[in-house]
Design a protein around this motif. Structure first.
Motif, PDB file in Angstrom:
ATOM      1  N   ASP A  99       5.134   0.668  -7.335  1.00 18.45           N
ATOM      2  CA  ASP A  99       3.704   0.976  -7.896  1.00 18.45           C
ATOM      3  C   ASP A  99       2.942  -1.245  -8.730  1.00 18.45           C
ATOM      4  O   ASP A  99       1.921  -1.806  -8.487  1.00 18.45           O
ATOM      5  CB  ASP A  99       3.936   0.808  -9.869  1.00 18.45           C
ATOM      6  CG  ASP A  99       3.374   1.800  -9.759  1.00 18.45           C
ATOM      7  OD1 ASP A  99       3.373   3.256  -8.570  1.00 18.45           O
ATOM      8  OD2 ASP A  99       5.021   2.929 -10.991  1.00 18.45           O
ATOM      9  N   ASP A 123       7.147  10.220  -4.122  1.00 19.06           N
ATOM     10  CA  ASP A 123       6.025   9.969  -5.063  1.00 19.06           C
ATOM     11  C   ASP A 123       5.089   8.549  -3.963  1.00 19.06           C
ATOM     12  O   ASP A 123       4.212   7.937  -4.412  1.00 19.06           O
ATOM     13  CB  ASP A 123       6.816   9.391  -6.215  1.00 19.06           C
ATOM     14  CG  ASP A 123       6.955  10.855  -6.522  1.00 19.06           C
ATOM     15  OD1 ASP A 123       6.729  12.198  -6.914  1.00 19.06           O
ATOM     16  OD2 ASP A 123       7.661  10.438  -7.622  1.00 19.06           O
ATOM     17  N   ASP A 164       3.140   9.306  -1.453  1.00 18.66           N
ATOM     18  CA  ASP A 164       1.742  10.220  -2.100  1.00 18.66           C
ATOM     19  C   ASP A 164       0.713   9.051  -2.972  1.00 18.66           C
ATOM     20  O   ASP A 164      -0.446   9.009  -2.046  1.00 18.66           O
ATOM     21  CB  ASP A 164       1.745  10.884  -2.922  1.00 18.66           C
ATOM     22  CG  ASP A 164       2.858  12.240  -3.258  1.00 18.66           C
ATOM     23  OD1 ASP A 164       2.444  13.109  -1.406  1.00 18.66           O
ATOM     24  OD2 ASP A 164       3.177  12.767  -3.930  1.00 18.66           O
ATOM     25  N   LYS A 165       1.612   7.689  -3.372  1.00 19.51           N
ATOM     26  CA  LYS A 165       0.477   6.607  -3.200  1.00 19.51           C
ATOM     27  C   LYS A 165       0.081   6.168  -2.464  1.00 19.51           C
ATOM     28  O   LYS A 165      -1.513   5.788  -2.301  1.00 19.51           O
ATOM     29  CB  LYS A 165       1.342   6.171  -4.599  1.00 19.51           C
ATOM     30  CG  LYS A 165       1.343   6.344  -5.269  1.00 19.51           C
ATOM     31  CD  LYS A 165       2.070   5.450  -6.669  1.00 19.51           C
ATOM     32  CE  LYS A 165       2.959   5.986  -7.873  1.00 19.51           C
ATOM     33  NZ  LYS A 165       3.467   5.226  -8.541  1.00 19.51           N
ATOM     34  N   ARG A 167      -0.721   7.448   0.611  1.00 22.39           N
ATOM     35  CA  ARG A 167      -1.639   8.195   1.396  1.00 22.39           C
ATOM     36  C   ARG A 167      -2.827   7.700   1.158  1.00 22.39           C
ATOM     37  O   ARG A 167      -3.899   8.561   1.430  1.00 22.39           O
ATOM     38  CB  ARG A 167      -1.576   9.919   0.826  1.00 22.39           C
ATOM     39  CG  ARG A 167       0.280  10.639   1.857  1.00 22.39           C
ATOM     40  CD  ARG A 167       0.302  12.274   2.067  1.00 22.39           C
ATOM     41  NE  ARG A 167       1.146  12.335   2.500  1.00 22.39           N
ATOM     42  CZ  ARG A 167       2.529  12.533   2.003  1.00 22.39           C
ATOM     43  NH1 ARG A 167       2.845  11.732   0.896  1.00 22.39           N
ATOM     44  NH2 ARG A 167       3.756  12.209   2.579  1.00 22.39           N
ATOM     45  N   THR A 168      -3.153   7.613  -0.687  1.00 25.52           N
ATOM     46  CA  THR A 168      -4.339   7.498  -1.315  1.00 25.52           C
ATOM     47  C   THR A 168      -5.006   6.107  -0.324  1.00 25.52           C
ATOM     48  O   THR A 168      -6.397   5.984  -0.806  1.00 25.52           O
ATOM     49  CB  THR A 168      -4.458   7.314  -2.555  1.00 25.52           C
ATOM     50  OG1 THR A 168      -3.650   6.256  -2.829  1.00 25.52           O
ATOM     51  CG2 THR A 168      -3.401   8.569  -3.577  1.00 25.52           C
ATOM     52  N   MET A 169      -4.147   5.523   0.258  1.00 25.42           N
ATOM     53  CA  MET A 169      -5.093   4.351   0.764  1.00 25.42           C
ATOM     54  C   MET A 169      -5.201   4.435   2.054  1.00 25.42           C
ATOM     55  O   MET A 169      -6.023   3.529   2.778  1.00 25.42           O
ATOM     56  CB  MET A 169      -3.520   2.995   0.301  1.00 25.42           C
ATOM     57  CG  MET A 169      -3.040   3.054  -1.016  1.00 25.42           C
ATOM     58  SD  MET A 169      -2.106   1.862  -0.728  1.00 25.42           S
ATOM     59  CE  MET A 169      -3.165   0.226   0.337  1.00 25.42           C
ATOM     60  N   ARG A 170      -5.110   5.471   2.686  1.00 29.48           N
ATOM     61  CA  ARG A 170      -5.473   5.602   4.381  1.00 29.48           C
ATOM     62  C   ARG A 170      -7.141   5.568   4.438  1.00 29.48           C
ATOM     63  O   ARG A 170      -7.303   4.784   5.127  1.00 29.48           O
ATOM     64  CB  ARG A 170      -5.125   7.399   4.555  1.00 29.48           C
ATOM     65  CG  ARG A 170      -3.778   7.690   4.977  1.00 29.48           C
ATOM     66  CD  ARG A 170      -3.234   9.222   4.962  1.00 29.48           C
ATOM     67  NE  ARG A 170      -1.918   8.870   4.837  1.00 29.48           N
ATOM     68  CZ  ARG A 170      -1.299  10.509   5.722  1.00 29.48           C
ATOM     69  NH1 ARG A 170      -1.878  11.283   5.766  1.00 29.48           N
ATOM     70  NH2 ARG A 170      -0.211  10.956   5.702  1.00 29.48           N
ATOM     71  N   ALA A 171      -7.859   6.080   3.381  1.00 28.86           N
ATOM     72  CA  ALA A 171      -9.258   6.037   3.471  1.00 28.86           C
ATOM     73  C   ALA A 171      -9.762   3.961   3.857  1.00 28.86           C
ATOM     74  O   ALA A 171     -10.502   3.311   5.091  1.00 28.86           O
ATOM     75  CB  ALA A 171      -9.682   5.955   2.455  1.00 28.86           C
ATOM     76  N   TRP A 177      -0.633  11.784   9.169  1.00 25.83           N
ATOM     77  CA  TRP A 177      -1.973  10.774   9.251  1.00 25.83           C
ATOM     78  C   TRP A 177      -2.767  11.875  10.853  1.00 25.83           C
ATOM     79  O   TRP A 177      -4.007  11.291  11.045  1.00 25.83           O
ATOM     80  CB  TRP A 177      -1.462   9.589   9.301  1.00 25.83           C
ATOM     81  CG  TRP A 177      -2.822   9.014   8.669  1.00 25.83           C
ATOM     82  CD1 TRP A 177      -4.322   8.874   8.658  1.00 25.83           C
ATOM     83  CD2 TRP A 177      -3.082   6.997   8.493  1.00 25.83           C
ATOM     84  NE1 TRP A 177      -5.149   8.185   8.430  1.00 25.83           N
ATOM     85  CE2 TRP A 177      -3.779   7.264   8.090  1.00 25.83           C
ATOM     86  CE3 TRP A 177      -1.584   6.361   8.488  1.00 25.83           C
ATOM     87  CZ2 TRP A 177      -5.113   5.485   7.748  1.00 25.83           C
ATOM     88  CZ3 TRP A 177      -2.043   5.111   8.242  1.00 25.83           C
ATOM     89  CH2 TRP A 177      -3.188   4.679   7.797  1.00 25.83           C
TER      90      TRP A 177
END
Length: 294
Positions: free
Chosen positions: A130, A158, A161-162, A164-168, A201
């Protein structure tokens, strides 16, 4: 060759840092060898809990990273990391490598260690992965892409998953330098979770080609680098930190899948991606590298 503890502490007077005896302007007058000796000694003092030295290192390390060769800095990092793992130095000293260095290997390994050891770089703040993510998204890392690659190498669900939220955000053209460094951060043991992060991805990106071609190519490059970096013909499943379990133990507990079997399981996914992007040379190279016959 690994650096010894005596080499680390063979400094021209790292203690002078604690009394603010070295200003940033003074460090520019040092030659690379003297600068390397000063910094390695200061890292040891900071790792032993010297707060004043730790604060001075924030600017000293930037000078060190700019003027000391990558190989020398890598040796220093390995030595400090080993002492942290053995309990001889405070783990927070790894922050200097993470935030101040630009070398892909050093930064990705530092991020991996910080996440694996659940390091708290600042009291009562985020810990482990984090804190690495926080530093990356707030622009406080000299090489954010390598740090993200180091986190991905932990192969923790975990953490993935975090990421993945940054891919965009990583798909944006202006983020390509970050994604490039992330793709290059391959370690010597490949985890299925890391391979499948990139495959998942790419499958999503393939539905939006050609608009997503830049990120698609980088993900293909990441898969190629992962295969090239492997030192054993096995792929690890599940998450077990190499800090707490030997590679042999991974074999013994059935967590290592033979490369041929794993490659066969992902071959249909590669084939479908190749159909979606037949002109992507990097994908074809990755597909060949991961083929059963290779």
């Amino acid at each position: 060759m690994r650096m010894t503890f005596d080499e680390l502490t063979d400094s021209p007077d790292p203690g002078a840092l604690g009394a603010a005896g070295k200003a940033a302007d003074d460090w520019t007058t040092l030659g690379p060898k003297e600068l390397a000796r000063l910094t390695s000694g200061a890292l040891v003092l900071a790792g032993c809990g010297d707060v004043e030295v730790d604060e001075s290192l924030r600017s000293l390390y930037r000078e060190y990273a700019a003027r000391v060769a990558d190989d020398e800095r890598r040796r220093t990092f390995e030595a400090i990391r080993d002492h942290v793992r053995n309990g001889g130095l405070r783990s927070a000293v790894l922050a200097h490598f993470l935030t101040g260095d630009t070398d892909n290997w050093i930064v990705s390994e530092a991020a991996f260690e910080v996440a694996s050891l659940n390091v708290a770089l600042v009291p009562s703040a985020a810990r482990g992965a984090d804190v690495v993510l926080e530093l990356a998204v707030t622009g406080r890392l000299a090489n954010a892409g390598a740090a993200l690659g180091g986190l991905l190498a932990v192969a923790n669900p975990d953490i993935n998953d975090k990421l993945r939220t940054m891919r965009a955000a990583l798909e944006l053209p202006e983020a390509d330098p970050v994604l490039e460094q992330m793709a290059l951060a391959a370690r010597s043991y490949a985890h299925a979770a890391t391979v499948e992060f990139w495959l998942d991805w790419m499958e999503e990106l393939s539905t939006r080609l050609p608009n997503t071609r830049g990120a698609f190519d980088r993900a293909a490059e990441a898969l190629l680098r992962l295969r090239e970096a492997m030192v054993e013909r096995v792929v690890l499943h599940g998450h077990r930190s190499p800090l707490t379990a030997s590679f042999r133990a991974l074999h013994d507990t059935g967590r290592a899948l033979p490369l041929d079997r794993y490659a066969a399981s992902i071959a249909p996914r590669f084939a479908a991606l190749a159909d979606a992007a037949p002109d992507c040379e990097t994908l074809h190279s990755a597909m060949l590298a991961w083929s059963v016959a290779h």
